[in-house]
Design an enzyme around this catalytic site. Structure first.
Site, PDB file in Angstrom:
ATOM      1  N   PHE A 191      35.146 -31.596 -21.255  1.00 31.74           N
ATOM      2  CA  PHE A 191      34.946 -31.937 -22.668  1.00 31.74           C
ATOM      3  C   PHE A 191      36.258 -32.135 -23.414  1.00 31.74           C
ATOM      4  O   PHE A 191      36.265 -32.392 -24.623  1.00 31.74           O
ATOM      5  CB  PHE A 191      34.060 -30.903 -23.378  1.00 31.74           C
ATOM      6  CG  PHE A 191      34.648 -29.531 -23.539  1.00 31.74           C
ATOM      7  CD1 PHE A 191      35.516 -29.247 -24.586  1.00 31.74           C
ATOM      8  CD2 PHE A 191      34.298 -28.509 -22.671  1.00 31.74           C
ATOM      9  CE1 PHE A 191      36.039 -27.973 -24.749  1.00 31.74           C
ATOM     10  CE2 PHE A 191      34.808 -27.224 -22.830  1.00 31.74           C
ATOM     11  CZ  PHE A 191      35.677 -26.961 -23.873  1.00 31.74           C
TER      12      PHE A 191
ATOM     13  N   CYS B 184      28.262 -28.696 -32.307  1.00 33.20           N
ATOM     14  CA  CYS B 184      27.926 -29.955 -31.620  1.00 33.20           C
ATOM     15  C   CYS B 184      28.363 -30.020 -30.161  1.00 33.20           C
ATOM     16  O   CYS B 184      27.571 -30.402 -29.294  1.00 33.20           O
ATOM     17  CB  CYS B 184      28.546 -31.131 -32.364  1.00 33.20           C
ATOM     18  SG  CYS B 184      27.985 -31.294 -34.048  1.00 33.20           S
TER      19      CYS B 184
END
Length: 320
Positions: free
Chosen positions: A274, A150
């Site tokens: 991230f 993901c």
């Protein structure tokens, strides 16, 4: 740069997928008594980040018509048994586990306990093998699409949104000529992300505490899949050299104390973080043309997109 760069929020990128996801869920409901696909999440730790991710997942999935069941496992030794039970439950369409659980190789084992037909996170070894070998389908007829992890997939979609991918080039080569640096080489995100970007044509510098590697598909993209070259032991000089050569800087260091040096950023580069903590300093936009401070909402959108792909793969398999 003459003017500060722009901040791009993950929510803006995620919105571009929401209509497609909602429409597909509505189509599913028409043949399943008005019920959306069921996603089961397993939480077997007290990690605040994992709990927050679980909350986000539930809120987003239910808002799009999915059913979501968070199963809290008080004794982590019973997690494997709970996953196996969900594997065999035909009412469950997707499974995810909020890691870390044991925080060691046992977590890697648990990733493989989730059957690939329900692995919304794309962590099954079959999916990883396909990713690293640049194989995009599960079958010879190219009907069953492979699943990508993901967060790496989310970063790819962010780069597409930012038009870093060149749509004039053939699919699979659309990052040709681009140079990226990824500050993280974990098996969950950093390494697969470097492989994905290189398989799409980029030159990727992959950084961890021990060394710096270069991922490419060779000169003029002659190779079908990425090749890895060791550039040397980690040093600030080597990091600076690679970073100043990069059009895209991607960080994922899970530490509140870590800040990527702004002076290492190439003028006009794209910067993406991230990690769950801020990896860039407040002055990042003095160098970066575009800055994405978080990716979580795109990651959840990709998770739900993966789940719909798994549902579709199951349906196509039954048609054979």
């Amino acid at each position: 740069m003459s003017k500060p760069g722009r901040t791009i929020l993950a929510s803006k990128v995620a919105e571009t997928f929401n209509t497609e996801i909602i429409n597909n869920v509505e189509e599913y409901k028409k043949t399943h008594n008005g019920q959306g696909p069921l996603l089961v999440g397993f939480l077997a730790n007290n990690d605040p980040a994992a709990k927050m991710y679980a909350t986000w997942t539930q809120k987003t999935s239910e808002s799009m018509g999915f059913r979501y069941d968070l199963r809290v496992i008080e004794d982590k030794d019973f997690l494997e048994e709970a996953i196996i039970q969900a594997n065999g439950d035909d009412s469950v369409n997707g499974i995810m586990v909020y890691f870390p659980v044991f925080g060691n190789a046992q977590d890697q084992y648990l990733q493989q306990v989730v059957c690939k037909e329900k692995d919304v996170e794309g962590l099954n070894h079959v999916y990883y093998q396909n990713l690293y070998h640049n194989v995009r389908y599960l079958d010879k007829e190219n009907r069953l699409k492979s699943i990508l992890p993901c967060t790496p997939l989310a970063i790819v979609k962010i780069l597409e949104f930012l038009k870093i991918y060149n749509n004039l080039l053939p699919e699979g080569n659309r990052l040709y000529g681009k140079k990226c640096i990824v500050i993280n080489r974990s098996e969950i995100v950093g390494r697969p992300l470097a492989a994905l970007l290189a398989n799409d044509g980029a030159t990727v510098y992959s950084v961890d505490v021990n060394n710096i590697q270069k991922f490419t598909r060779g000169e003029s993209l002659k190779l079908n899949k990425h090749h890895v070259e060791d550039l040397g032991e980690y040093s600030e000089d080597l990091l600076k050299k690679c970073s100043l050569d990069s059009d895209v800087v991607i960080t994922g260091v899970p530490s509140e104390n870590y800040k990527f040096p702004t002076e290492y950023i190439k003028e006009g580069a794209v910067c993406i973080n991230f990690a769950c903590t801020k990896n860039f300093s407040d002055d990042v936009k003095e160098k970066a043309s575009l800055y994405v401070p978080m990716t979580g909402k795109v990651t959840i959108a990709m998770l739900l997109r993966n789940m719909l792909r798994l549902v579709r793969n199951v349906e196509l398999s039954k048609e054979k």
